[in-house]
Design an enzyme around this catalytic site. Structure first.
Site, PDB file in Angstrom:
ATOM      1  N   ARG A   4       9.972   4.741  -7.843  1.00 31.94           N
ATOM      2  CA  ARG A   4       9.093   3.596  -8.089  1.00 31.94           C
ATOM      3  C   ARG A   4       7.949   4.048  -8.981  1.00 31.94           C
ATOM      4  O   ARG A   4       7.317   5.066  -8.709  1.00 31.94           O
ATOM      5  CB  ARG A   4       8.523   3.065  -6.767  1.00 31.94           C
ATOM      6  CG  ARG A   4       7.542   1.936  -6.992  1.00 31.94           C
ATOM      7  CD  ARG A   4       7.050   1.341  -5.722  1.00 31.94           C
ATOM      8  NE  ARG A   4       6.022   2.159  -5.092  1.00 31.94           N
ATOM      9  CZ  ARG A   4       5.412   1.830  -3.958  1.00 31.94           C
ATOM     10  NH1 ARG A   4       5.777   0.725  -3.316  1.00 31.94           N
ATOM     11  NH2 ARG A   4       4.486   2.593  -3.438  1.00 31.94           N
ATOM     12  N   ARG A  51       7.575   6.997  -3.545  1.00 29.45           N
ATOM     13  CA  ARG A  51       6.223   6.499  -3.881  1.00 29.45           C
ATOM     14  C   ARG A  51       5.527   7.529  -4.762  1.00 29.45           C
ATOM     15  O   ARG A  51       4.801   8.393  -4.280  1.00 29.45           O
ATOM     16  CB  ARG A  51       5.402   6.288  -2.611  1.00 29.45           C
ATOM     17  CG  ARG A  51       5.846   5.141  -1.730  1.00 29.45           C
ATOM     18  CD  ARG A  51       4.867   4.991  -0.565  1.00 29.45           C
ATOM     19  NE  ARG A  51       5.020   3.740   0.145  1.00 29.45           N
ATOM     20  CZ  ARG A  51       5.698   3.601   1.280  1.00 29.45           C
ATOM     21  NH1 ARG A  51       6.274   4.632   1.849  1.00 29.45           N
ATOM     22  NH2 ARG A  51       5.773   2.420   1.863  1.00 29.45           N
ATOM     23  N   HIS A 106      -1.900   2.952   3.978  1.00 26.52           N
ATOM     24  CA  HIS A 106      -1.095   4.037   3.429  1.00 26.52           C
ATOM     25  C   HIS A 106      -1.319   5.341   4.155  1.00 26.52           C
ATOM     26  O   HIS A 106      -0.477   6.225   4.160  1.00 26.52           O
ATOM     27  CB  HIS A 106      -1.355   4.173   1.932  1.00 26.52           C
ATOM     28  CG  HIS A 106      -0.698   3.073   1.184  1.00 26.52           C
ATOM     29  ND1 HIS A 106      -1.325   1.888   0.923  1.00 26.52           N
ATOM     30  CD2 HIS A 106       0.556   2.951   0.722  1.00 26.52           C
ATOM     31  CE1 HIS A 106      -0.486   1.087   0.303  1.00 26.52           C
ATOM     32  NE2 HIS A 106       0.665   1.706   0.165  1.00 26.52           N
ATOM     33  N   GLU A 148       7.400  -8.223  -3.257  1.00 27.89           N
ATOM     34  CA  GLU A 148       6.325  -8.069  -2.278  1.00 27.89           C
ATOM     35  C   GLU A 148       5.206  -9.084  -2.468  1.00 27.89           C
ATOM     36  O   GLU A 148       4.172  -9.014  -1.818  1.00 27.89           O
ATOM     37  CB  GLU A 148       5.778  -6.635  -2.254  1.00 27.89           C
ATOM     38  CG  GLU A 148       5.679  -5.939  -3.571  1.00 27.89           C
ATOM     39  CD  GLU A 148       5.375  -4.439  -3.459  1.00 27.89           C
ATOM     40  OE1 GLU A 148       5.203  -3.911  -2.348  1.00 27.89           O
ATOM     41  OE2 GLU A 148       5.296  -3.789  -4.510  1.00 27.89           O
ATOM     42  N   CYS A 170      12.385  -1.896   2.034  1.00 28.04           N
ATOM     43  CA  CYS A 170      11.775  -0.577   2.161  1.00 28.04           C
ATOM     44  C   CYS A 170      10.406  -0.598   2.820  1.00 28.04           C
ATOM     45  O   CYS A 170       9.725   0.422   2.875  1.00 28.04           O
ATOM     46  CB  CYS A 170      11.711   0.121   0.811  1.00 28.04           C
ATOM     47  SG  CYS A 170      10.700  -0.770  -0.386  1.00 28.04           S
ATOM     48  N   ARG A 185      -3.635  -5.496   5.057  1.00 25.71           N
ATOM     49  CA  ARG A 185      -2.756  -4.606   5.830  1.00 25.71           C
ATOM     50  C   ARG A 185      -3.484  -3.398   6.402  1.00 25.71           C
ATOM     51  O   ARG A 185      -2.989  -2.748   7.307  1.00 25.71           O
ATOM     52  CB  ARG A 185      -1.580  -4.142   4.940  1.00 25.71           C
ATOM     53  CG  ARG A 185      -2.022  -3.375   3.732  1.00 25.71           C
ATOM     54  CD  ARG A 185      -0.892  -3.176   2.739  1.00 25.71           C
ATOM     55  NE  ARG A 185      -0.160  -1.950   2.964  1.00 25.71           N
ATOM     56  CZ  ARG A 185       0.806  -1.495   2.166  1.00 25.71           C
ATOM     57  NH1 ARG A 185       1.174  -2.204   1.099  1.00 25.71           N
ATOM     58  NH2 ARG A 185       1.419  -0.375   2.417  1.00 25.71           N
TER      59      ARG A 185
HETATM   60  C1  PEP Z   1       5.717  -2.307   0.737  1.00 28.53           C
HETATM   61  O1  PEP Z   1       4.752  -2.935   0.298  1.00 28.53           O
HETATM   62  O2  PEP Z   1       6.422  -2.706   1.684  1.00 28.53           O
HETATM   63  C2  PEP Z   1       6.079  -1.005   0.175  1.00 28.53           C
HETATM   64  C3  PEP Z   1       7.171  -0.388   0.554  1.00 28.53           C
HETATM   65  O3  PEP Z   1       5.209  -0.446  -0.711  1.00 28.53           O
HETATM   66  P1  PEP Z   1       3.860   0.260  -0.274  1.00 28.53           P
HETATM   67  O4  PEP Z   1       3.842   0.365   1.226  1.00 28.53           O
HETATM   68  O5  PEP Z   1       3.818   1.575  -0.926  1.00 28.53           O
HETATM   69  O6  PEP Z   1       2.832  -0.687  -0.791  1.00 28.53           O
HETATM   70 MG    MG Z   2       3.882  -2.335  -1.563  1.00 27.85          MG
END
Ligand code: PEP
Ligand code: MG
Length: 580
Positions: free
Chosen positions: A334, A298, A191, A433, A504, A467
């Site tokens: 969201r 977000r 993030h 997701e 997204c 990630r």
């Molecule tokens: C995702 O998981 O692709 C998403 C858009 O949400 P975040 O990146 O905030 O987890």
């Molecule tokens: Mg996500």
């Protein structure tokens, strides 16, 4: 000159003064001191050394009393280093002859000593480098005293170099002065990377250790396109990058006319391009690029950038600002996606060994109903100001979705009873997701008004790759055929049911994937605002049959590398001006 290869997470080039942050958030400025201030600065250094020595002696005595003199002796080594006449001689020389500030001199000298330890073969000795960093911190703390500058009190432009930045630290960066950042750790989907894109500053993560090679105030180049960081650049490199900065400006100017062009493919199929935002100020970034709305707001960053949990009014204020600014264009709010790397004010769950698999996101919301209801009330109140949609993150089962919807309708009833207005037909969507949600997508489409595919998480859960971890970054791949199949199934189910499906995750803002996604039937892209115009350019250059052919081919492939190079080749062929 020293080049570091990291992971490119936010594009652009920045050339500027380094601000090196250690774990305590110190900034070490390279301040040259004026000739007539040298004596006073030397005196300041003396005092800091004395204070540091007193602290260490105090610790030695306390530990000796509690544990015995053997343990107290650990501190004796620190005291001896501070008393070393060679070190003091070097520092005096740097301040007196080179006019370095004491802070810079201390940092430079001690970091050089630490490097010598780190290069030694013996692991035991290499670890002693930590003692020297400890000493550096202690002296700096005494030197800087109250003048210690954190990330929040900057006065001039800097490039932040840190071991790690949490999403909340990144969210609190001073936008006026932070022009780029580099972290030693971190992966593609972290993030922190997403916030860098929100700030529209270049960023590189996962470079591995380098902070001991650089001091505050030194000139550094961040190349956010190639994932490169250049320390101590030579004149030629600086000139080359200055030229590149100009080029980037020219390219951005060339994209500008696209803002007012229709967002459609070359054969006239409409494509909606929305912006992803983390902070209300980004609405401006979206408007500048002619976004069709906000596809992902977000809202957890509201929690991350405040000292305490935001109350209903704070939520309402942020949402109403965004919704009003977007007029009749949709704003997809969201509900908070806290947990995992986005740590909130809630106490840490005990013994959380896999935070990405633990109490995060909607699960956390459903366990903290008062907090969740606060947010929902604010969203509902804002729904009468424009075109609001609500979206639940990380849904993994149908019952979980129903639970969230039930809480929402409960809050609606509450507002009704109190005579507060809201939009009763507020569209409700979910993020796709979790692979389990894709497996059950035919059921989910009957329960929601729209879907939004969150590939950042979908990739990590499908491929079992964290990630945010730079060690496994090569496995975190949007081109993986398994990921493509999950995306294809979701789009197909949504289209069949006739509900909008958007994507997204970060991949939707990457031009390499635009043809593929159009070919899979995607017509709603939600991207980081700075990517909107480029994605529009690709859409306007290709036809749906071309894209469908590309998607069909990609779906037959067996590995991510083949998919990626095929997709890159196709985009290059159809949109050569992108220079991919
Ligand atoms: C995702 O998981 O692709 C998403 C858009 O949400 P975040 O990146 O905030 O987890
Ligand atoms: Mg996500």
């Amino acid at each position: 000159m020293q080049k570091l290869q990291g992971i490119a997470v936010s594009p652009g080039v920045a050339i500027g003064e380094a601000m090196v942050m250690d774990n305590e958030g110190f900034r070490i400025p390279r301040r040259f001191v004026a000739r007539d201030a040298v004596e006073a600065e030397l005196e300041r250094l003396d005092k800091a050394f004395q204070a540091a020595s007193d602290e260490i002696a105090h610790n030695r005595d306390a530990v000796s009393r509690e544990l015995g003199s053997k343990y107290g002796a650990i501190f004796e080594a620190h005291l001896q280093m501070l008393g070393d006449s060679q070190l003091r001689g070097e520092l005096d020389e740097m301040i007196r002859n080179r006019h370095y500030s004491p802070e810079y001199a201390v940092s430079r000298a001690l970091r050089r000593y630490a490097q010598v330890f780190q290069k030694l073969e013996s692991r035991y000795l290499a670890e002693r480098a930590n003692d020297i960093f400890d000493l550096e911190k202690r002296v700096l703390r005494n030197l800087l005293g109250r003048r210690r500058e954190g990330l929040a009190q900057l006065t001039s432009p800097v490039l932040v170099l840190a071991h790690n930045l949490t999403p909340s630290e990144t969210a609190n960066l001073d936008r006026q002065f932070v022009r780029g950042f580099v972290t030693e750790v971190g992966g593609l989907g972290s993030h922190t990377a997403i916030v860098a894109e929100a700030l529209e500053i270049p960023a590189v993560v996962g470079t591995g250790p380098f902070l001991t090679d650089v001091s505050g105030g030194e000139l550094v180049i961040i190349d956010g396109d190639e994932g490169l960081v250049i320390l101590h650049p030579d004149e030629e490199t600086i000139a080359r990058y200055q030229h590149e900065v100009e080029e980037i400006r020219t390219q951005a100017a060339q994209l500008k006319p696209l803002r007012d062009m229709v967002s459609e493919t070359a054969d006239g199929v409409a494509v909606r391009l929305y912006g992803n935002i983390e902070f209300p100020y980004e609405v401006k970034h979206c408007a500048e690029r002619g976004a069709d709305g906000i596809g992902l707001y977000r809202t957890e960053f509201l929690y991350l950038s405040a000292d305490e949990e935001p109350d209903e009014e704070a939520h309402y204020k942020a949402y109403s600002e965004v919704v009003r600014a977007m007029g009749d264009r949709p704003v997809t709010i969201r509900t908070f996606d806290l947990g995992a790397d986005k740590v909130s004010h809630l106490p840490d769950p005990e013994d959380e060994r896999n935070p990405f698999l633990g109490l995060r996101s909607i699960r956390l919301a459903l366990r903290n109903l008062p907090m969740f209801r606060n947010q929902l009330r604010a969203i509902l109140r804002a729904s009468v100001l424009g075109n609001v949609q609500v979206m639940f993150p990380l849904i993994s089962t149908v019952l979980e979705l129903r639970h969230a919807k039930m809480v929402l309708s409960d809050v609606m009833e509450d507002l009704d009873e109190r005579g507060i207005e809201f939009n009763r037909d507020l569209p409700i969507g979910m993020m796709v997701e979790v692979p389990a949600a894709v497996m059950m997508i035919d059921h989910f489409v009957n329960e929601v008004d729209f879907l939004s595919i969150g590939t950042n998480d979908l990739i990590q859960y499908a491929l079992a790759v964290d990630r945010a971890n730079s060690d496994v970054v090569s496995l975190y791949n949007a081109s993986d055929p398994a990921v493509l199949k999950l995306i294809a199934a979701t789009i197909e189910a949504g289209n069949k049911k006739g509900i909008p499906v958007s994507l997204c995750g970060q991949m939707s803002g990457n031009t390499v994937y635009t043809m593929l996604l159009l070919g899979l039937g995607l017509r709603h892209f939600s991207v980081t605002p700075s990517a909107i115009l480029e994605i529009k350019r690709v859409c306007r250059s290709v036809t749906i049959p071309q894209c469908e052919e590309v998607a069909q081919r990609a779906l037959t492939m067996e590995n991510a590398r083949d998919v990626k190079s095929f997709l890159r080749g196709e985009v290059r062929k159809h949109v050569p001006e992108l220079g991919l």
